[in-house]
Design a protein around this motif. Structure first.
Motif, PDB file in Angstrom:
ATOM      1  N   MET A  51     -30.256 -43.801   0.444  1.00  0.00           N
ATOM      2  CA  MET A  51     -31.333 -43.021   0.770  1.00  0.00           C
ATOM      3  C   MET A  51     -32.683 -43.581   1.134  1.00  0.00           C
ATOM      4  O   MET A  51     -33.380 -43.974   0.280  1.00  0.00           O
ATOM      5  CB  MET A  51     -31.411 -42.005  -0.377  1.00  0.00           C
ATOM      6  N   GLY A  52     -33.070 -43.642   2.460  1.00  0.00           N
ATOM      7  CA  GLY A  52     -34.037 -43.999   2.958  1.00  0.00           C
ATOM      8  C   GLY A  52     -35.266 -43.222   2.954  1.00  0.00           C
ATOM      9  O   GLY A  52     -35.064 -42.247   3.114  1.00  0.00           O
TER      10      GLY A  52
ATOM     11  N   VAL B 299     -30.484 -34.351  -4.328  1.00  0.00           N
ATOM     12  CA  VAL B 299     -29.749 -34.753  -3.406  1.00  0.00           C
ATOM     13  C   VAL B 299     -29.009 -35.907  -3.613  1.00  0.00           C
ATOM     14  O   VAL B 299     -27.803 -35.740  -3.390  1.00  0.00           O
ATOM     15  CB  VAL B 299     -30.479 -34.991  -2.041  1.00  0.00           C
ATOM     16  N   ALA B 300     -29.596 -36.887  -4.124  1.00  0.00           N
ATOM     17  CA  ALA B 300     -28.684 -38.291  -4.452  1.00  0.00           C
ATOM     18  C   ALA B 300     -27.741 -38.264  -5.317  1.00  0.00           C
ATOM     19  O   ALA B 300     -26.604 -38.544  -5.120  1.00  0.00           O
ATOM     20  CB  ALA B 300     -29.797 -39.228  -4.901  1.00  0.00           C
ATOM     21  N   GLN B 301     -27.796 -37.407  -6.280  1.00  0.00           N
ATOM     22  CA  GLN B 301     -26.924 -37.308  -7.484  1.00  0.00           C
ATOM     23  C   GLN B 301     -25.612 -36.443  -6.992  1.00  0.00           C
ATOM     24  O   GLN B 301     -24.444 -36.674  -7.213  1.00  0.00           O
ATOM     25  CB  GLN B 301     -27.576 -36.396  -8.541  1.00  0.00           C
ATOM     26  N   GLN B 302     -26.017 -35.269  -5.942  1.00  0.00           N
ATOM     27  CA  GLN B 302     -25.040 -34.380  -5.391  1.00  0.00           C
ATOM     28  C   GLN B 302     -24.264 -35.330  -4.462  1.00  0.00           C
ATOM     29  O   GLN B 302     -22.861 -35.249  -4.677  1.00  0.00           O
ATOM     30  CB  GLN B 302     -25.433 -33.433  -4.676  1.00  0.00           C
TER      31      GLN B 302
ATOM     32  N   PHE C 161     -32.051 -46.308  -3.596  1.00  0.00           N
ATOM     33  CA  PHE C 161     -33.085 -45.647  -2.876  1.00  0.00           C
ATOM     34  C   PHE C 161     -33.836 -47.020  -1.940  1.00  0.00           C
ATOM     35  O   PHE C 161     -34.032 -47.810  -2.724  1.00  0.00           O
ATOM     36  CB  PHE C 161     -34.120 -45.125  -3.795  1.00  0.00           C
ATOM     37  N   MET C 162     -34.014 -46.654  -0.722  1.00  0.00           N
ATOM     38  CA  MET C 162     -34.846 -47.885   0.022  1.00  0.00           C
ATOM     39  C   MET C 162     -35.930 -47.314   0.568  1.00  0.00           C
ATOM     40  O   MET C 162     -35.986 -46.816   1.655  1.00  0.00           O
ATOM     41  CB  MET C 162     -33.587 -48.077   1.008  1.00  0.00           C
ATOM     42  N   PRO C 163     -37.076 -47.838  -0.111  1.00  0.00           N
ATOM     43  CA  PRO C 163     -38.477 -47.490   0.357  1.00  0.00           C
ATOM     44  C   PRO C 163     -38.812 -48.336   1.749  1.00  0.00           C
ATOM     45  O   PRO C 163     -38.370 -49.571   1.689  1.00  0.00           O
ATOM     46  CB  PRO C 163     -39.386 -47.860  -0.612  1.00  0.00           C
ATOM     47  N   ASP C 164     -39.036 -47.702   2.642  1.00  0.00           N
ATOM     48  CA  ASP C 164     -39.497 -48.292   3.802  1.00  0.00           C
ATOM     49  C   ASP C 164     -41.053 -49.212   3.801  1.00  0.00           C
ATOM     50  O   ASP C 164     -41.639 -48.678   2.887  1.00  0.00           O
ATOM     51  CB  ASP C 164     -39.607 -47.448   5.003  1.00  0.00           C
ATOM     52  N   ALA C 165     -41.185 -50.149   4.730  1.00  0.00           N
ATOM     53  CA  ALA C 165     -42.488 -50.837   4.537  1.00  0.00           C
ATOM     54  C   ALA C 165     -43.169 -50.208   5.400  1.00  0.00           C
ATOM     55  O   ALA C 165     -44.504 -49.884   4.909  1.00  0.00           O
ATOM     56  CB  ALA C 165     -42.300 -52.335   4.958  1.00  0.00           C
ATOM     57  N   GLU C 166     -43.120 -49.919   6.364  1.00  0.00           N
ATOM     58  CA  GLU C 166     -43.716 -49.182   7.466  1.00  0.00           C
ATOM     59  C   GLU C 166     -43.077 -48.317   8.311  1.00  0.00           C
ATOM     60  O   GLU C 166     -42.233 -48.565   9.236  1.00  0.00           O
ATOM     61  CB  GLU C 166     -44.665 -50.160   8.171  1.00  0.00           C
TER      62      GLU C 166
ATOM     63  N   PHE D 245     -25.071 -43.546   4.753  1.00  0.00           N
ATOM     64  CA  PHE D 245     -26.491 -43.245   5.080  1.00  0.00           C
ATOM     65  C   PHE D 245     -26.874 -41.794   4.856  1.00  0.00           C
ATOM     66  O   PHE D 245     -26.413 -41.191   5.541  1.00  0.00           O
ATOM     67  CB  PHE D 245     -26.926 -43.976   6.267  1.00  0.00           C
ATOM     68  N   ILE D 246     -27.453 -41.527   3.985  1.00  0.00           N
ATOM     69  CA  ILE D 246     -27.937 -40.114   3.751  1.00  0.00           C
ATOM     70  C   ILE D 246     -29.245 -39.450   4.646  1.00  0.00           C
ATOM     71  O   ILE D 246     -30.295 -40.254   4.325  1.00  0.00           O
ATOM     72  CB  ILE D 246     -28.333 -39.823   1.997  1.00  0.00           C
ATOM     73  N   ILE D 247     -29.070 -38.374   5.338  1.00  0.00           N
ATOM     74  CA  ILE D 247     -30.196 -37.810   5.883  1.00  0.00           C
ATOM     75  C   ILE D 247     -30.127 -36.184   5.646  1.00  0.00           C
ATOM     76  O   ILE D 247     -29.025 -35.662   5.524  1.00  0.00           O
ATOM     77  CB  ILE D 247     -29.907 -38.095   7.561  1.00  0.00           C
TER      78      ILE D 247
END
Length: 208
Positions: free
Chosen positions: A23-24, A37-40, A52-57, A119-121
């Motif tokens: 999940m980005g 959402v992630a749990q489901q 969980f993947m935080p973006d840099a920019e 990849f979750i969107i």
């Protein structure tokens, strides 16, 4: 019945593969909607982990100023604490710069060839997939998982696994506005995240 040795090896190799959800996002801040959402997705698809993947920019044209990566990483860690299904992937934060999914997934699949990535969107993002960088190559690296949303169709030229999850109408943008105007964000984010935001004075100067 005699099973060919190569077939047995293939079955064993398949069983040994990890199934990881990604999940980005910017996660500024991460909220309960993200967690639900992630749990489901994790439970419905039987995944081993959700990262969980935080973006840099964010690679968006209308870039908006965001708080530091350090704060966002800390809030993600606070959000997922205590849930064995959840973890954090910091590859984009470590790399820095604009975060394009294709570049990240090339690195991750090379580093973890024994892993299948999901990849979750959100359902609202599915129609934008044709605009993603190198999308035809990306769909060969990951399986997209769409989270159904009212008012958005499920049609796509790309393979999507659809998951139904409770619709929680929370947005990070609204949370930032609430913080700036002094309104309570209790029950919108985890309590530890709320306390961290208030302690660090985050979003008080946010212009969104």
């Amino acid at each position: 019945m005699i099973i060919e040795e190569t077939e047995v090896e293939t079955q064993i190799a398949f069983q040994d593969r990890k199934r990881i959800g990604i999940m980005g996002g910017t996660f500024s801040p991460p909220h309960l909607g993200h967690l639900i959402v992630a749990q489901q997705v994790g439970e419905q698809l039987g995944l081993d982990k959700i990262y969980f993947m935080p973006d840099a920019e964010p690679p968006h044209i209308d870039e908006k100023e965001s708080i530091s990566a350090k704060h966002r990483e800390t809030m993600v860690r606070l959000s997922i604490s205590g849930n064995p299904l959840f973890d954090i992937e910091t590859i984009e934060l470590a790399r820095g710069g604009k975060s394009f999914t294709i570049d990240t997934m090339k690195l991750l699949t090379a580093m973890h060839p024994d892993t299948d990535y999901y990849f979750i969107i959100g359902g609202d993002m599915v129609e934008y997939l044709p605009k993603w960088k190198n999308i035809d190559e990306l769909v060969q690296l990951v399986q997209f998982v769409g989270v159904a949303r009212p008012g958005y169709g499920r049609e796509s030229i790309y393979p999507i696994i659809w998951v139904d999850a409770p619709l929680i109408d929370i947005s990070s943008t609204e949370i930032r506005k609430m913080v700036k105007t002094g309104r309570s964000i209790r029950y919108l984010v985890k309590e530890d995240v709320k306390d961290y935001i208030l302690k660090e004075g985050l979003y008080l100067d946010d212009e969104d």
